[in-house]
Structures are given as structure tokens and as C-alpha cells.
Design a protein around this motif. Structure first.
Motif, mmCIF file in Angstrom:
data_model
loop_
_atom_site.group_PDB
_atom_site.id
_atom_site.type_symbol
_atom_site.label_atom_id
_atom_site.label_comp_id
_atom_site.label_asym_id
_atom_site.label_seq_id
_atom_site.Cartn_x
_atom_site.Cartn_y
_atom_site.Cartn_z
ATOM 1 N N PRO A 158 0.815 -1.227 0.000
ATOM 2 C CA PRO A 158 0.000 0.000 0.000
ATOM 3 C C PRO A 158 0.846 1.274 0.000
ATOM 4 O O PRO A 158 0.488 2.252 -0.660
ATOM 5 C CB PRO A 158 -0.828 -0.104 1.278
ATOM 6 C CG PRO A 158 -0.806 -1.526 1.663
ATOM 7 C CD PRO A 158 0.460 -2.097 1.122
ATOM 8 N N LEU A 159 1.960 1.279 0.731
ATOM 9 C CA LEU A 159 2.818 2.466 0.738
ATOM 10 C C LEU A 159 3.425 2.709 -0.646
ATOM 11 O O LEU A 159 3.483 3.850 -1.109
ATOM 12 C CB LEU A 159 3.923 2.329 1.790
ATOM 13 C CG LEU A 159 3.473 2.473 3.240
ATOM 14 C CD1 LEU A 159 4.602 2.075 4.193
ATOM 15 C CD2 LEU A 159 2.996 3.889 3.538
ATOM 16 N N ARG A 160 3.851 1.648 -1.315
ATOM 17 C CA ARG A 160 4.436 1.790 -2.669
ATOM 18 C C ARG A 160 3.415 2.292 -3.682
ATOM 19 O O ARG A 160 3.777 2.891 -4.687
ATOM 20 C CB ARG A 160 5.054 0.477 -3.126
ATOM 21 C CG ARG A 160 6.338 0.151 -2.408
ATOM 22 C CD ARG A 160 7.102 -0.991 -3.062
ATOM 23 N NE ARG A 160 8.242 -1.354 -2.266
ATOM 24 C CZ ARG A 160 9.391 -0.676 -2.209
ATOM 25 N NH1 ARG A 160 9.535 0.416 -2.927
ATOM 26 N NH2 ARG A 160 10.377 -1.083 -1.453
ATOM 27 N N ARG A 161 2.152 2.060 -3.421
ATOM 28 C CA ARG A 161 1.101 2.570 -4.312
ATOM 29 C C ARG A 161 1.030 4.099 -4.267
ATOM 30 O O ARG A 161 0.603 4.735 -5.234
ATOM 31 C CB ARG A 161 -0.237 1.961 -3.886
ATOM 32 C CG ARG A 161 -1.317 2.137 -4.887
ATOM 33 C CD ARG A 161 -2.504 1.276 -4.518
ATOM 34 N NE ARG A 161 -3.709 2.075 -4.712
ATOM 35 C CZ ARG A 161 -4.908 1.712 -4.351
ATOM 36 N NH1 ARG A 161 -5.097 0.562 -3.753
ATOM 37 N NH2 ARG A 161 -5.931 2.495 -4.571
ATOM 38 N N HIS A 162 1.479 4.692 -3.157
ATOM 39 C CA HIS A 162 1.392 6.139 -2.978
ATOM 40 C C HIS A 162 2.749 6.844 -2.962
ATOM 41 O O HIS A 162 2.817 8.034 -3.257
ATOM 42 C CB HIS A 162 0.656 6.442 -1.660
ATOM 43 C CG HIS A 162 -0.754 5.962 -1.650
ATOM 44 N ND1 HIS A 162 -1.811 6.721 -2.094
ATOM 45 C CD2 HIS A 162 -1.292 4.773 -1.266
ATOM 46 C CE1 HIS A 162 -2.937 6.022 -1.973
ATOM 47 N NE2 HIS A 162 -2.643 4.843 -1.470
ATOM 48 N N PHE A 163 3.794 6.137 -2.589
ATOM 49 C CA PHE A 163 5.126 6.728 -2.458
ATOM 50 C C PHE A 163 6.105 5.989 -3.374
ATOM 51 O O PHE A 163 6.055 4.761 -3.478
ATOM 52 C CB PHE A 163 5.637 6.614 -1.012
ATOM 53 C CG PHE A 163 4.861 7.428 -0.021
ATOM 54 C CD1 PHE A 163 5.266 8.715 0.314
ATOM 55 C CD2 PHE A 163 3.736 6.912 0.606
ATOM 56 C CE1 PHE A 163 4.557 9.479 1.234
ATOM 57 C CE2 PHE A 163 3.025 7.657 1.533
ATOM 58 C CZ PHE A 163 3.435 8.943 1.843
ATOM 59 N N ASP A 164 7.006 6.749 -4.023
ATOM 60 C CA ASP A 164 7.973 6.135 -4.935
ATOM 61 C C ASP A 164 9.073 5.371 -4.191
ATOM 62 O O ASP A 164 9.560 4.356 -4.677
ATOM 63 C CB ASP A 164 8.629 7.200 -5.829
ATOM 64 C CG ASP A 164 7.635 7.793 -6.804
ATOM 65 O OD1 ASP A 164 6.671 7.086 -7.175
ATOM 66 O OD2 ASP A 164 7.808 8.963 -7.197
ATOM 67 N N THR A 165 9.477 5.867 -3.041
ATOM 68 C CA THR A 165 10.577 5.254 -2.306
ATOM 69 C C THR A 165 10.081 4.763 -0.949
ATOM 70 O O THR A 165 9.596 5.555 -0.132
ATOM 71 C CB THR A 165 11.721 6.276 -2.085
ATOM 72 O OG1 THR A 165 12.127 6.791 -3.357
ATOM 73 C CG2 THR A 165 12.900 5.632 -1.389
ATOM 74 N N VAL A 166 10.204 3.462 -0.736
ATOM 75 C CA VAL A 166 9.784 2.855 0.532
ATOM 76 C C VAL A 166 10.890 1.904 0.994
ATOM 77 O O VAL A 166 11.322 1.045 0.236
ATOM 78 C CB VAL A 166 8.457 2.072 0.393
ATOM 79 C CG1 VAL A 166 8.087 1.386 1.699
ATOM 80 C CG2 VAL A 166 7.332 2.988 -0.076
ATOM 81 N N LYS A 167 11.336 2.096 2.221
ATOM 82 C CA LYS A 167 12.307 1.182 2.838
ATOM 83 C C LYS A 167 11.599 0.424 3.946
ATOM 84 O O LYS A 167 10.728 0.968 4.623
ATOM 85 C CB LYS A 167 13.486 1.955 3.429
ATOM 86 C CG LYS A 167 14.334 2.662 2.412
ATOM 87 C CD LYS A 167 15.453 3.419 3.107
ATOM 88 C CE LYS A 167 16.224 4.255 2.115
ATOM 89 N NZ LYS A 167 17.192 5.125 2.786
#
Length: 184
Positions: free
Chosen positions: A157-166
């Protein structure tokens, strides 16, 4: 207010997902992604009894601001008790989905960081994505959404909204937690 308070609130409030406060190891793992050397505006969703909040207030720049959004009245009382003397701290008894209105009411346009331990696994997909979207909207251009959760269910879900996720994992917490850094 410690583990006993968490257990009581866990039983009474369906929105409380933890039965113990976060460990110092989890707090340090998540907060390592915050630049404490310059003034920052930090919004915290669901701070509970303030384990992260206390750490943030101890480490933030003197011109920073911490806005704690908590829906549980018992936790709000505890947060206000320890943070009242600090002018950088604001406790708001409300829900995270109202973050835009909360900032607008204070005359604030954005946050540098939003930190959240609210139980996203309890939310249906539409509500989850709406909250992530609202969070992204209140972050400044290089802002970060920092999330910690029991399960590895937030990366997609975070990658759906943000380009960079760690994503990292903290074993030294009960229960062990996943920590995410999402960069706007």
C-alpha cells in the motif's frame, strides 16, 4: 502509564492494537529516519501513552513542533500530563483521518514527518488507502511517512502512494515489528 494501561485500553478500545508500549529499540529504529538537527514539524498518529512522543521531544530541535493525534481519551489524558509543560507539543483528541483539518485549524500547511503506529491491518483497503493518501497530501515535498506495524502488510500500500519505501524489522520489541520509511 505502561503495560497495564495498554492492556486495559486494548480490552476496551477496538482501535488499540498493542498490549505493551513500544520498545526503545523500535523507537530508535523508526526515529533514525528523522533529522533532529533542524526545526521540523512532526505529526504522530496514535501515540498511545507517548513512548515515541517522549523520545521525539527529547531529541527534536528547540524550534520543532510535535502534533500528537490520539483518539483514545485515556491516552490523551496521559499525553497531556507529560507534554503540557513543553510548548513544542500539541495533543489533539481526534482521529488520524482528520489530519488535514487539524493542520488547517492550526494554520499549518504541511508536516515534515508523519509517524504512525495505528493498526492499519484493522482498516479495510479503501480506508487504508484514503489515510495514506491524506498523509502524503500533508507532507512537504521531501517529507516522510514513518510507519511501524506487527505484520508486513504495509509495503505494497505504501508503494502505491510513495515512490521510495524502505522496510526494516525490529526483533527487540513485543511483538516484533516492521518499520517503514516512505519518502514523498
Amino acid at each position: 502509564m505502561g503495560t497495564l494501561a495498554y492492556i486495559k485500553n486494548f480490552i476496551r478500545d477496538r482501535d488499540v492494537a498493542a498490549i505493551t508500549p513500544s520498545s526503545k529499540f523500535l523507537v530508535k529504529r523508526v526515529c533514525k529516519w528523522i533529522d533532529f538537527d533542524t526545526p521540523r514539524r512532526i505529526v504522530e498518529y496514535g501515540p498511545g501513552t507517548g513512548v515515541f512522543s517522549k523520545y521525539l521531544l527529547e531529541h527534536m530541535h528547540e524550534d520543532s513542533e510535535l502534533i500528537m493525534i490520539e483518539g483514545n481519551a485515556s491516552f490523551v489524558e496521559s499525553l497531556r500530563a507529560f507534554s503540557e509543560p513543553d510548548p513544542r507539543a500539541v495533543v489533539v483528541h481526534d482521529r488520524a483521518e482528520n489530519v488535514r483539518k487539524i493542520l488547517d485549524d492550526r494554520g499549518l500547511e504541511y508536516a515534515d514527518y508523519v509517524l504512525s503506529g495505528i493498526p492499519f491491518s484493522f482498516l479495510d483497503d479503501d480506508v487504508k488507502h484514503q489515510l495514506i493518501s491524506r498523509t502524503k497530501d500533508v507532507l512537504k515535498d521531501d517529507g516522510k511517512f514513518l510507519v511501524y506495524q506487527n505484520y508486513n502488510h504495509m509495503e505494497k500500500p505504501l508503494r502505491r502512494h510513495f515512490d521510495t519505501v524502505k522496510r526494516e524489522y525490529e526483533l527487540l520489541n513485543v511483538p516484533p515489528m516492521f518499520a517503514y520509511e516512505a519518502l514523498k
